[in-house]
Motif scaffolding. Structure first.
Motif, PDB file in Angstrom:
ATOM      1  N   UNK A  85      29.059 -22.896  49.282  1.00  0.00           N
ATOM      2  CA  UNK A  85      28.528 -21.939  48.323  1.00  0.00           C
ATOM      3  C   UNK A  85      28.886 -20.528  48.766  1.00  0.00           C
ATOM      4  N   UNK A  86      29.127 -19.673  47.788  1.00  0.00           N
ATOM      5  CA  UNK A  86      29.427 -18.278  48.040  1.00  0.00           C
ATOM      6  C   UNK A  86      28.324 -17.436  47.402  1.00  0.00           C
ATOM      7  N   UNK A  87      27.339 -16.953  48.200  1.00  0.00           N
ATOM      8  CA  UNK A  87      26.231 -16.181  47.618  1.00  0.00           C
ATOM      9  C   UNK A  87      26.722 -14.903  46.947  1.00  0.00           C
ATOM     10  N   UNK A  88      26.025 -14.542  45.885  1.00  0.00           N
ATOM     11  CA  UNK A  88      26.367 -13.316  45.170  1.00  0.00           C
ATOM     12  C   UNK A  88      25.956 -12.122  46.013  1.00  0.00           C
ATOM     13  N   UNK A  89      26.743 -11.053  45.928  1.00  0.00           N
ATOM     14  CA  UNK A  89      26.406  -9.832  46.651  1.00  0.00           C
ATOM     15  C   UNK A  89      25.262  -9.087  45.965  1.00  0.00           C
ATOM     16  N   UNK A  90      25.193  -9.181  44.638  1.00  0.00           N
ATOM     17  CA  UNK A  90      24.196  -8.446  43.868  1.00  0.00           C
ATOM     18  C   UNK A  90      22.831  -9.112  43.959  1.00  0.00           C
ATOM     19  N   UNK A  91      22.806 -10.453  43.875  1.00  0.00           N
ATOM     20  CA  UNK A  91      21.560 -11.198  43.826  1.00  0.00           C
ATOM     21  C   UNK A  91      21.649 -12.343  44.837  1.00  0.00           C
ATOM     22  N   UNK A  92      20.901 -12.268  45.914  1.00  0.00           N
ATOM     23  CA  UNK A  92      21.014 -13.234  47.003  1.00  0.00           C
ATOM     24  C   UNK A  92      20.461 -14.605  46.632  1.00  0.00           C
ATOM     25  N   UNK A  93      19.663 -14.709  45.577  1.00  0.00           N
ATOM     26  CA  UNK A  93      19.069 -15.994  45.197  1.00  0.00           C
ATOM     27  C   UNK A  93      20.014 -16.847  44.357  1.00  0.00           C
ATOM     28  N   UNK A  96      27.799 -19.162  43.896  1.00  0.00           N
ATOM     29  CA  UNK A  96      28.832 -19.928  43.215  1.00  0.00           C
ATOM     30  C   UNK A  96      29.217 -21.114  44.092  1.00  0.00           C
ATOM     31  N   UNK A  97      29.369 -22.269  43.483  1.00  0.00           N
ATOM     32  CA  UNK A  97      29.833 -23.464  44.197  1.00  0.00           C
ATOM     33  C   UNK A  97      31.353 -23.435  44.138  1.00  0.00           C
ATOM     34  N   UNK A  98      31.996 -23.391  45.313  1.00  0.00           N
ATOM     35  CA  UNK A  98      33.453 -23.260  45.313  1.00  0.00           C
ATOM     36  C   UNK A  98      34.175 -24.468  45.883  1.00  0.00           C
ATOM     37  N   UNK A  99      33.441 -25.401  46.529  1.00  0.00           N
ATOM     38  CA  UNK A  99      34.110 -26.563  47.120  1.00  0.00           C
ATOM     39  C   UNK A  99      33.116 -27.707  47.248  1.00  0.00           C
ATOM     40  N   UNK A 100      33.579 -28.928  47.003  1.00  0.00           N
ATOM     41  CA  UNK A 100      32.761 -30.120  47.199  1.00  0.00           C
ATOM     42  C   UNK A 100      33.465 -31.017  48.205  1.00  0.00           C
ATOM     43  N   UNK A 101      32.706 -31.531  49.168  1.00  0.00           N
ATOM     44  CA  UNK A 101      33.264 -32.399  50.198  1.00  0.00           C
ATOM     45  C   UNK A 101      33.223 -33.855  49.756  1.00  0.00           C
ATOM     46  N   UNK A 102      34.252 -34.613  50.155  1.00  0.00           N
ATOM     47  CA  UNK A 102      34.279 -36.052  49.925  1.00  0.00           C
ATOM     48  C   UNK A 102      33.553 -36.748  51.071  1.00  0.00           C
ATOM     49  N   UNK A 103      33.336 -38.054  50.958  1.00  0.00           N
ATOM     50  CA  UNK A 103      32.596 -38.789  51.980  1.00  0.00           C
ATOM     51  C   UNK A 103      33.271 -38.728  53.352  1.00  0.00           C
ATOM     52  N   UNK A 104      34.602 -38.957  53.487  1.00  0.00           N
ATOM     53  CA  UNK A 104      35.213 -38.846  54.821  1.00  0.00           C
ATOM     54  C   UNK A 104      35.116 -37.433  55.402  1.00  0.00           C
ATOM     55  N   UNK A 105      35.167 -36.414  54.542  1.00  0.00           N
ATOM     56  CA  UNK A 105      35.046 -35.046  55.024  1.00  0.00           C
ATOM     57  C   UNK A 105      33.628 -34.761  55.522  1.00  0.00           C
TER      58      UNK A 105
END
Length: 119
Positions: A85-93, A96-105
């Protein structure tokens, strides 16, 4: 036609034989969170609908995550998935979800100690 014929000859000669899986160890490539971009690991707690999820982040903050439109159909997210996740600079709550890991990862992350702090 020459390329097609040479391809047919190579196939008949047996040059495209599959490599046996026992010869080489399995290699897992894993993208780790980049601190300089303020990325953190998070676990998906619940799906809220309309490209939104609730994230339990590694820093202890519960954030509302948003799946960007560029990754909406490419990245199917379920409850319990580990994401970056990449937290917003304006609102910390929010984040953005930028990557999903697979089971081996995820297994690799657990072995290396990245997920030891995730609640």
């Amino acid at each position: 036609m020459a390329n097609y014929r040479s391809t047919v000859r190579k196939r008949q000669a047996g040059s495209n034989k599959p490599v046996s899986m026992g010869d080489t160890p399995e290699v897992t490539r894993v993208r780790t969170p980049r601190r300089e971009n303020h990325e953190i690991l998070a676990t998906v707690e619940s799906l809220l609908g309309s490209k939104r999820v609730t994230l339990q982040c590694m820093d202890g903050v519960v954030r509302m995550g948003r799946i960007p439109g560029s990754k909406n159909k490419k990245m199917w997210i379920r409850e319990g998935d580990i994401v970056i996740a990449n937290p917003w600079e304006v609102q910390n709550s929010k984040a953005d979800v930028i990557w999903k890991y697979t089971r081996p990862q995820v297994e690799w992350l657990e072995r290396k100690g990245y997920l030891a702090q995730v609640p």
